[in-house]
Design a protein around this motif. Structure first.
Motif, PDB file in Angstrom:
ATOM      1  N   THR A 134      41.048 -30.861 -38.693  1.00  0.00           N
ATOM      2  CA  THR A 134      40.218 -29.974 -39.525  1.00  0.00           C
ATOM      3  C   THR A 134      38.783 -30.479 -39.647  1.00  0.00           C
ATOM      4  O   THR A 134      37.981 -29.888 -40.376  1.00  0.00           O
ATOM      5  CB  THR A 134      40.838 -29.858 -40.934  1.00  0.00           C
ATOM      6  N   GLU A 135      38.449 -31.541 -38.939  1.00  0.00           N
ATOM      7  CA  GLU A 135      37.116 -32.129 -39.053  1.00  0.00           C
ATOM      8  C   GLU A 135      36.036 -31.206 -38.459  1.00  0.00           C
ATOM      9  O   GLU A 135      36.331 -30.271 -37.729  1.00  0.00           O
ATOM     10  CB  GLU A 135      37.080 -33.489 -38.354  1.00  0.00           C
ATOM     11  N   ARG A 136      34.785 -31.551 -38.770  1.00  0.00           N
ATOM     12  CA  ARG A 136      33.633 -30.773 -38.279  1.00  0.00           C
ATOM     13  C   ARG A 136      33.046 -31.456 -37.047  1.00  0.00           C
ATOM     14  O   ARG A 136      32.706 -32.636 -37.086  1.00  0.00           O
ATOM     15  CB  ARG A 136      32.568 -30.630 -39.364  1.00  0.00           C
ATOM     16  N   ILE A 137      32.927 -30.696 -35.960  1.00  0.00           N
ATOM     17  CA  ILE A 137      32.494 -31.229 -34.675  1.00  0.00           C
ATOM     18  C   ILE A 137      31.162 -30.612 -34.274  1.00  0.00           C
ATOM     19  O   ILE A 137      30.988 -29.390 -34.322  1.00  0.00           O
ATOM     20  CB  ILE A 137      33.540 -30.939 -33.583  1.00  0.00           C
ATOM     21  N   LEU A 138      30.225 -31.462 -33.848  1.00  0.00           N
ATOM     22  CA  LEU A 138      28.981 -31.000 -33.229  1.00  0.00           C
ATOM     23  C   LEU A 138      29.184 -31.063 -31.717  1.00  0.00           C
ATOM     24  O   LEU A 138      29.370 -32.132 -31.153  1.00  0.00           O
ATOM     25  CB  LEU A 138      27.811 -31.887 -33.646  1.00  0.00           C
ATOM     26  N   PHE A 139      29.165 -29.900 -31.067  1.00  0.00           N
ATOM     27  CA  PHE A 139      29.476 -29.782 -29.632  1.00  0.00           C
ATOM     28  C   PHE A 139      28.208 -29.348 -28.903  1.00  0.00           C
ATOM     29  O   PHE A 139      27.662 -28.274 -29.179  1.00  0.00           O
ATOM     30  CB  PHE A 139      30.598 -28.759 -29.425  1.00  0.00           C
ATOM     31  N   VAL A 140      27.736 -30.166 -27.952  1.00  0.00           N
ATOM     32  CA  VAL A 140      26.454 -29.918 -27.287  1.00  0.00           C
ATOM     33  C   VAL A 140      26.632 -29.904 -25.772  1.00  0.00           C
ATOM     34  O   VAL A 140      27.144 -30.866 -25.186  1.00  0.00           O
ATOM     35  CB  VAL A 140      25.409 -30.995 -27.653  1.00  0.00           C
ATOM     36  N   ASP A 141      26.215 -28.801 -25.134  1.00  0.00           N
ATOM     37  CA  ASP A 141      26.237 -28.694 -23.673  1.00  0.00           C
ATOM     38  C   ASP A 141      25.268 -27.593 -23.273  1.00  0.00           C
ATOM     39  O   ASP A 141      25.228 -26.538 -23.922  1.00  0.00           O
ATOM     40  CB  ASP A 141      27.649 -28.374 -23.164  1.00  0.00           C
ATOM     41  N   ILE A 191      32.121 -35.869 -36.026  1.00  0.00           N
ATOM     42  CA  ILE A 191      32.096 -36.389 -34.668  1.00  0.00           C
ATOM     43  C   ILE A 191      31.147 -35.542 -33.831  1.00  0.00           C
ATOM     44  O   ILE A 191      30.937 -34.349 -34.127  1.00  0.00           O
ATOM     45  CB  ILE A 191      33.513 -36.398 -34.048  1.00  0.00           C
ATOM     46  N   VAL A 192      30.578 -36.150 -32.784  1.00  0.00           N
ATOM     47  CA  VAL A 192      29.681 -35.442 -31.871  1.00  0.00           C
ATOM     48  C   VAL A 192      30.265 -35.522 -30.465  1.00  0.00           C
ATOM     49  O   VAL A 192      30.664 -36.594 -30.003  1.00  0.00           O
ATOM     50  CB  VAL A 192      28.263 -36.051 -31.874  1.00  0.00           C
ATOM     51  N   VAL A 193      30.319 -34.361 -29.787  1.00  0.00           N
ATOM     52  CA  VAL A 193      30.729 -34.296 -28.382  1.00  0.00           C
ATOM     53  C   VAL A 193      29.536 -33.751 -27.607  1.00  0.00           C
ATOM     54  O   VAL A 193      29.096 -32.628 -27.846  1.00  0.00           O
ATOM     55  CB  VAL A 193      31.947 -33.376 -28.184  1.00  0.00           C
ATOM     56  N   THR A 194      28.996 -34.548 -26.686  1.00  0.00           N
ATOM     57  CA  THR A 194      27.793 -34.113 -25.982  1.00  0.00           C
ATOM     58  C   THR A 194      27.895 -34.311 -24.480  1.00  0.00           C
ATOM     59  O   THR A 194      28.524 -35.259 -23.998  1.00  0.00           O
ATOM     60  CB  THR A 194      26.549 -34.860 -26.506  1.00  0.00           C
ATOM     61  N   ASP A 195      27.253 -33.400 -23.757  1.00  0.00           N
ATOM     62  CA  ASP A 195      27.098 -33.524 -22.317  1.00  0.00           C
ATOM     63  C   ASP A 195      26.039 -34.587 -22.031  1.00  0.00           C
ATOM     64  O   ASP A 195      25.240 -34.936 -22.910  1.00  0.00           O
ATOM     65  CB  ASP A 195      26.671 -32.167 -21.756  1.00  0.00           C
ATOM     66  N   GLN A 196      26.020 -35.104 -20.803  1.00  0.00           N
ATOM     67  CA  GLN A 196      25.005 -36.083 -20.419  1.00  0.00           C
ATOM     68  C   GLN A 196      23.792 -35.418 -19.782  1.00  0.00           C
ATOM     69  O   GLN A 196      22.655 -35.635 -20.188  1.00  0.00           O
ATOM     70  CB  GLN A 196      25.599 -37.115 -19.456  1.00  0.00           C
ATOM     71  N   ILE A 217      31.424 -38.811 -28.458  1.00  0.00           N
ATOM     72  CA  ILE A 217      32.103 -38.709 -27.168  1.00  0.00           C
ATOM     73  C   ILE A 217      31.093 -38.162 -26.167  1.00  0.00           C
ATOM     74  O   ILE A 217      30.479 -37.123 -26.396  1.00  0.00           O
ATOM     75  CB  ILE A 217      33.331 -37.787 -27.233  1.00  0.00           C
ATOM     76  N   LEU A 218      30.910 -38.857 -25.048  1.00  0.00           N
ATOM     77  CA  LEU A 218      29.973 -38.428 -24.005  1.00  0.00           C
ATOM     78  C   LEU A 218      30.760 -37.854 -22.836  1.00  0.00           C
ATOM     79  O   LEU A 218      31.698 -38.483 -22.334  1.00  0.00           O
ATOM     80  CB  LEU A 218      29.125 -39.611 -23.535  1.00  0.00           C
ATOM     81  N   CYS A 219      30.381 -36.648 -22.392  1.00  0.00           N
ATOM     82  CA  CYS A 219      31.039 -35.986 -21.267  1.00  0.00           C
ATOM     83  C   CYS A 219      30.063 -35.859 -20.103  1.00  0.00           C
ATOM     84  O   CYS A 219      28.901 -35.502 -20.310  1.00  0.00           O
ATOM     85  CB  CYS A 219      31.522 -34.589 -21.661  1.00  0.00           C
ATOM     86  N   THR A 220      30.530 -36.138 -18.905  1.00  0.00           N
ATOM     87  CA  THR A 220      29.663 -35.995 -17.745  1.00  0.00           C
ATOM     88  C   THR A 220      30.484 -35.887 -16.486  1.00  0.00           C
ATOM     89  O   THR A 220      31.644 -36.306 -16.441  1.00  0.00           O
ATOM     90  CB  THR A 220      28.698 -37.194 -17.623  1.00  0.00           C
ATOM     91  N   GLY A 221      29.880 -35.305 -15.433  1.00  0.00           N
ATOM     92  CA  GLY A 221      30.465 -35.333 -14.105  1.00  0.00           C
ATOM     93  C   GLY A 221      29.991 -36.591 -13.413  1.00  0.00           C
ATOM     94  O   GLY A 221      29.713 -37.607 -14.051  1.00  0.00           O
ATOM     95  N   PHE A 222      29.860 -36.531 -12.099  1.00  0.00           N
ATOM     96  CA  PHE A 222      29.370 -37.702 -11.367  1.00  0.00           C
ATOM     97  C   PHE A 222      27.920 -37.952 -11.728  1.00  0.00           C
ATOM     98  O   PHE A 222      27.067 -37.087 -11.616  1.00  0.00           O
ATOM     99  CB  PHE A 222      29.498 -37.462  -9.859  1.00  0.00           C
ATOM    100  N   SER A 223      27.605 -39.152 -12.200  1.00  0.00           N
ATOM    101  CA  SER A 223      26.252 -39.469 -12.635  1.00  0.00           C
ATOM    102  C   SER A 223      25.894 -40.893 -12.243  1.00  0.00           C
ATOM    103  O   SER A 223      26.681 -41.815 -12.429  1.00  0.00           O
ATOM    104  CB  SER A 223      26.128 -39.318 -14.163  1.00  0.00           C
TER     105      SER A 223
END
Length: 350
Positions: free
Chosen positions: A228-235, A277-282, A306-312
């Motif tokens: 039930t937490e609040r998430i900041l989702f960035v992409d 929590i924050v979930v962000t793209d690279q 949490i950091l999300c990325t493809g091949f970098s």
């Protein structure tokens, strides 16, 4: 490589599956799309892993059960001119390996067998056995075809990168090189025997673990954790933001999304304590994920990220850990991967 495209395909297919009846034709069609998407995901990751010479996470698993799952998929995809037979003598053969990599190994071997029998048809035999060799227990996978065979003058080169006998556009020459790399990295061996006009046999031996290893059931792994937490989702990819919002909202979270890293930073600065929590793209145009994280940490050092990325080339799991990032997820992040990672990071803070 556009990981975002594959992530959108996988994400929205999973979302759509929830809207159709279990056992319906539409549901079966969506499962085929999902299976194909995961195959594409596995293929690209293995090519990248081979090029970087990096190992993937391994876990105890049943080779027989792993092969049986992919066998069903291959049986449905190969032409009916090829007869497939599967023999499993012992399902307790546990090995230490990466399941996605083993999927790739088996699919590559089956694809090569199909190519060898494409014009004439034939028999593809698959067997999983447990054996003793050199006073050590092994689990053996055998893939045998009745195709035209491999010429003696090239058989020693088939595991070389970029070597192929297929026509232009039909093979990259990476398939068997990847297979060889995966098997040897697991401490195993792969051998080939072939007779022109009769066929080819690939034999893979992997070290066998003790049978008492506790295996996680598939049903348990498919259970998605909720919150039930609040998430900041960035992409910066709008469709991925839409998927993330719908998927995480379905799991009970309060989700705030942004396609602009600058807008996300402004929202966080306005009320930093409101986000759990924050979930962000690279890779984003205005500000990269790592730069955004530095700014977020200046405002609130303890916020889990949490950091999300493809091949970098700019960031990997080790660099992410050095930056103090709680978790690193490789794109395309599936529903299972992201949901489990979010729950784990949040639970570690409680």
């Amino acid at each position: 490589i556009r990981w975002n495209v594959l992530a959108v395909i996988l994400g929205f297919t999973e979302l759509t599956q929830r809207e159709v009846s279990v056992g319906s034709p539409a549901g079966a069609h969506l499962q085929h799309v999902l299976n194909a998407g995961h195959r594409a995901k596995a293929l690209v990751r293995q090519i990248l892993a081979f090029s970087r010479q990096s190992d993937s996470t391994r876990e105890p698993l049943s080779l027989a059960q792993t092969i049986q799952k992919v066998y069903t998929l291959m049986r449905a995809s190969l032409p009916t001119t090829i007869d497939m037979r599967l023999r499993i003598s012992d399902e307790t053969g546990i090995v230490l390996a990466n399941q996605t990599q083993l999927h790739q190994v088996f699919m590559n071997l089956c694809s090569n067998a199909e190519y060898a029998m494409r014009e004439t048809g034939g028999l593809l035999e698959v067997a999983v056995d447990t054996i003793e060799a050199d006073e050590q227990p092994w689990v053996r996978l055998t893939v045998r075809d009745t195709g035209g065979g491999i010429a003696p003058d090239i058989i020693d080169r088939i595991f070389d990168p970029f070597f192929t006998t297929k026509d232009t556009g039909e093979g990259t020459g990476m398939g068997l090189a990847i297979v060889h790399g995966i098997i040897t990295s697991c401490g195993g061996t792969i051998t080939v025997e072939s007779t022109l006009g009769e066929g080819t046999v690939f034999t893979i031996d992997l070290p066998r673990l003790a049978d008492r290893v506790d295996m996680t059931t598939e049903s348990a792994s498919k259970t998605l954790p909720r919150g039930t937490e609040r998430i900041l989702f960035v992409d910066d990819e709008e469709m991925l933001v839409e998927w993330g919002n719908e998927m995480l909202t379905h799991l009970g979270y309060d989700v705030v999304t942004y396609t602009s890293s600058l807008d996300a930073l402004q929202a966080f600065q306005a009320d930093p304590q409101s986000f759990d929590i924050v979930v962000t793209d690279q890779t984003m145009p205005e500000m990269t994920g790592t730069s955004l994280i530095e700014q977020l940490r200046c405002v609130r050092p303890d916020v889990p990220i949490i950091l999300c990325t493809g091949f970098s080339h700019m960031v990997n799991a080790e660099k992410a850990q050095a930056l103090g990032i709680e978790a690193f997820v490789m794109k395309p992040e599936g529903t299972q991967d992201l949901a489990v990672t979010i729950r784990r990071v949040l639970d570690e803070r409680t």
